[in-house]
Write an enzyme that holds these catalytic residues in place. Sequence first.
Site, PDB file in Angstrom:
ATOM      1  CD  GLU A 228      36.664  53.395  39.013  1.00 41.59           C
ATOM      2  OE1 GLU A 228      37.459  52.357  38.766  1.00 41.59           O
ATOM      3  OE2 GLU A 228      35.386  52.799  38.601  1.00 41.59           O
TER       4      GLU A 228
ATOM      5  N   GLY B  94      38.691  45.438  35.187  1.00 42.06           N
ATOM      6  CA  GLY B  94      39.257  46.005  36.680  1.00 42.06           C
ATOM      7  C   GLY B  94      39.583  47.255  36.656  1.00 42.06           C
ATOM      8  N   GLY B  95      40.562  47.966  37.253  1.00 40.90           N
ATOM      9  CA  GLY B  95      40.979  49.038  37.547  1.00 40.90           C
ATOM     10  C   GLY B  95      41.820  49.583  36.194  1.00 40.90           C
TER      11      GLY B  95
ATOM     12  CB  CYS C   9      32.447  49.863  36.690  1.00 42.58           C
ATOM     13  SG  CYS C   9      31.262  48.866  36.027  1.00 42.58           S
TER      14      CYS C   9
ATOM     15  CD  GLU D   9      34.174  46.357  28.942  1.00 37.67           C
ATOM     16  OE1 GLU D   9      33.808  47.479  29.577  1.00 37.67           O
ATOM     17  OE2 GLU D   9      34.173  46.174  27.871  1.00 37.67           O
TER      18      GLU D   9
ATOM     19  N   GLY E 173      44.836  47.535  34.276  1.00 35.12           N
ATOM     20  CA  GLY E 173      44.428  47.541  32.818  1.00 35.12           C
ATOM     21  C   GLY E 173      45.783  47.665  31.999  1.00 35.12           C
TER      22      GLY E 173
ATOM     23  CE  LYS F 117      43.879  37.088  38.800  1.00 35.76           C
ATOM     24  NZ  LYS F 117      43.356  37.425  40.230  1.00 35.76           N
TER      25      LYS F 117
HETATM   26  P1  NAD Z   1      41.960  45.673  40.035  1.00 34.09           P
HETATM   27  O1  NAD Z   1      42.539  46.254  38.708  1.00 34.09           O
HETATM   28  O2  NAD Z   1      42.552  45.837  41.255  1.00 34.09           O
HETATM   29  O3  NAD Z   1      41.718  44.069  39.935  1.00 34.09           O
HETATM   30  C1  NAD Z   1      41.093  43.417  38.736  1.00 34.09           C
HETATM   31  C2  NAD Z   1      41.607  41.919  38.360  1.00 34.09           C
HETATM   32  O4  NAD Z   1      42.752  42.140  38.140  1.00 34.09           O
HETATM   33  C3  NAD Z   1      41.695  41.108  39.710  1.00 34.09           C
HETATM   34  O5  NAD Z   1      41.461  39.840  39.402  1.00 34.09           O
HETATM   35  C4  NAD Z   1      43.223  41.371  39.975  1.00 34.09           C
HETATM   36  O6  NAD Z   1      43.769  40.180  40.622  1.00 34.09           O
HETATM   37  C5  NAD Z   1      43.846  41.391  38.756  1.00 34.09           C
HETATM   38  N1  NAD Z   1      45.033  42.087  38.698  1.00 34.09           N
HETATM   39  C6  NAD Z   1      45.478  42.900  39.387  1.00 34.09           C
HETATM   40  N2  NAD Z   1      47.018  43.200  38.790  1.00 34.09           N
HETATM   41  C7  NAD Z   1      47.191  42.784  37.679  1.00 34.09           C
HETATM   42  C8  NAD Z   1      48.176  42.686  37.110  1.00 34.09           C
HETATM   43  N3  NAD Z   1      49.149  43.196  36.902  1.00 34.09           N
HETATM   44  N4  NAD Z   1      48.247  41.693  35.780  1.00 34.09           N
HETATM   45  C9  NAD Z   1      47.083  41.060  35.680  1.00 34.09           C
HETATM   46  N5  NAD Z   1      46.034  40.981  36.400  1.00 34.09           N
HETATM   47  C10 NAD Z   1      46.129  41.900  37.545  1.00 34.09           C
HETATM   48  O7  NAD Z   1      40.605  45.906  40.004  1.00 34.09           O
HETATM   49  P2  NAD Z   1      39.270  45.592  41.273  1.00 34.09           P
HETATM   50  O8  NAD Z   1      39.715  46.512  42.335  1.00 34.09           O
HETATM   51  O9  NAD Z   1      39.315  43.983  41.496  1.00 34.09           O
HETATM   52  O10 NAD Z   1      38.043  46.030  40.841  1.00 34.09           O
HETATM   53  C11 NAD Z   1      37.452  47.371  40.633  1.00 34.09           C
HETATM   54  C12 NAD Z   1      37.863  47.895  39.351  1.00 34.09           C
HETATM   55  O11 NAD Z   1      37.137  47.292  38.357  1.00 34.09           O
HETATM   56  C13 NAD Z   1      37.328  49.448  39.059  1.00 34.09           C
HETATM   57  O12 NAD Z   1      38.081  50.214  38.650  1.00 34.09           O
HETATM   58  C14 NAD Z   1      36.294  49.140  38.338  1.00 34.09           C
HETATM   59  O13 NAD Z   1      35.768  50.426  37.648  1.00 34.09           O
HETATM   60  C15 NAD Z   1      36.377  48.187  37.308  1.00 34.09           C
HETATM   61  N6  NAD Z   1      35.402  47.526  36.813  1.00 34.09           N
HETATM   62  C16 NAD Z   1      34.771  47.705  35.526  1.00 34.09           C
HETATM   63  C17 NAD Z   1      33.921  47.238  34.954  1.00 34.09           C
HETATM   64  C18 NAD Z   1      33.447  47.519  33.654  1.00 34.09           C
HETATM   65  O14 NAD Z   1      32.538  47.064  33.254  1.00 34.09           O
HETATM   66  N7  NAD Z   1      33.668  48.600  32.808  1.00 34.09           N
HETATM   67  C19 NAD Z   1      33.103  46.219  35.652  1.00 34.09           C
HETATM   68  C20 NAD Z   1      33.489  46.210  36.887  1.00 34.09           C
HETATM   69  C21 NAD Z   1      34.687  46.786  37.570  1.00 34.09           C
END
Ligand code: NAD
Length: 500
Positions: A394, A230-231, A291, A252, A235, A177
């Site tokens: 962040e 993601g965030g 990130c 991650e 997470g 997804k």
């Molecule tokens: P986000 O957490 O908003 O979304 C990430 C993904 O999670 C999306 O696909 C979103 O639809 C999904 N999501 C959101 N809520 C969810 C839930 N309750 N259950 C399951 N899935 C859910 O993050 P973002 O704004 O898309 O991306 C930015 C974040 O990603 C930043 O915090 C960044 O640091 C992190 N990131 C980390 C790395 C790494 O390698 N550590 C790499 C890239 C991005």
Amino acid sequence: MPVIESLFISGQWRPAATGGTREVLDPADARPFAVVAEADTADADAAVAAARRAFDHGPWPGTPVAERAALLHRVGDLLQRDRERIALLESRDTGKTVAEGRIDVDDVTAAFRYFAGLVTGEAGGRTVDTGSADVRSTVVHEPVGVCAMITPWNYPLLQASWKVAPALAAGNTFVLKPSEITPLSTIELLRLLDEAGLPAGAGNLVTGAGDPVGARLAEHPGVDLVSFTGGLLSGTRVAAAAAPTVKKVALELGGKNPNVVFADACSTAESFDTAVDQALNAAFAHSGQVCSAGSRLLIEDAVRDRFVTELAARAARIRLGRGTEPGVECGPLVSQRQLDRTEEFVASALAEGATLRCGGSRPAPDPVRPAGGYFYSPTVLDHCHRGMRVIREELFAPLLTVETFRTEDEAVELANDTEYGLAGAVFTADPERARRVAGRLRHGTVWINDYHPYLPQAEWGGFGKSGIGRELGPAGLDEYREPKHIYENLRPAAVRWFTG
Ligand code: NAD
């Protein structure tokens, strides 16, 4: 605009069960340029069922390693064939420049090739020395099963590849997804996997919102592993949703990454230029939506004024615009939400006593920068300190904060004073100090006199709240495998523990 049937389930492209759709916006002008299917939980369930069938009864888990590796190499070839088209798509979807999009496609290709090579080069299992000729003991690695993968918007294709390539190399099936904001390059990836000959159901795609679609995948009893990038907040929700079914969880998450610059790294005109250039790149590449962005500059007090003055002058000259325009160095932010958050963080930092050295506002529109785009000028905030929200949370924006230190101990203490621990860098001319500081930093990647490079062969991930587990490297493959111990008694005999 035609709707892309973007759900890929059991080898078939289809619309959402409800018929729902979502517009995909170009962040350079905030106008829709594609429409995709918007899945809901019924689609997520159908995708998991397809992946489950493909794992339990399909050919992929039992496909010989050499054939799995050959498929990954074919995907690499197809990515290179379509490099320009995918780079352009990634640019329009995320706002990044096409040049950055090309780098992403090459890095994705490298990930597929790396994991193909890694599994091919492995011996068939590890023989354990039992000390007895009567026992044969072997540890083998088997696929975990059905993997759910949830990815973010900043590096959509790259983050997907760090999960898909090792998962397939290990013999798993998956449901992916992507972020609802940037689904397009991931749709292309599934097309290429299909073209490369991946069996139906081994790779499935659902495009839709984090909640409910990602949340359903995380809690689903038919899923054996959830890998999330993601965030922090999302997470922790994923981990909580996954807990009742005790599935494996890989996270991650974010970072608040320190870039530590010692005065001796600036002692010649050339080294000063390099350190400033690297600090710019660390903070402002992809408009800071990385990130591992070096968003916290920790500068030794003795060179602070000269360094920050030069840095701010160069940051103000960064050419902002639509990522597809020639000469543009930085694209827009990905969404209105990110733009609003950036404005909010800058306002809060200024209210808490920071000094604005450059940026701090939205740039005026011009021929390469449409009025509606989510542009924000590269911003340097001086006189920041640990109490400020802008230092602790962040943000994901072209925003660099400046803190100063006087001693090595103070630099290390500041650099480690974050709940995250994803990445950091140290710039110094003293190799002994470089090694000492690198050894003390509590971050998953530490660069010495450099910022940003990573290698598919080296593990990527974070300490603390930056996550659980690692991607890339041998550990990135092991995330997708269960070790199994096979103990064989070559001279079976009764144990006689029970005597009756
Ligand atoms: P986000 O957490 O908003 O979304 C990430 C993904 O999670 C999306 O696909 C979103 O639809 C999904 N999501 C959101 N809520 C969810 C839930 N309750 N259950 C399951 N899935 C859910 O993050 P973002 O704004 O898309 O991306 C930015 C974040 O990603 C930043 O915090 C960044 O640091 C992190 N990131 C980390 C790395 C790494 O390698 N550590 C790499 C890239 C991005």
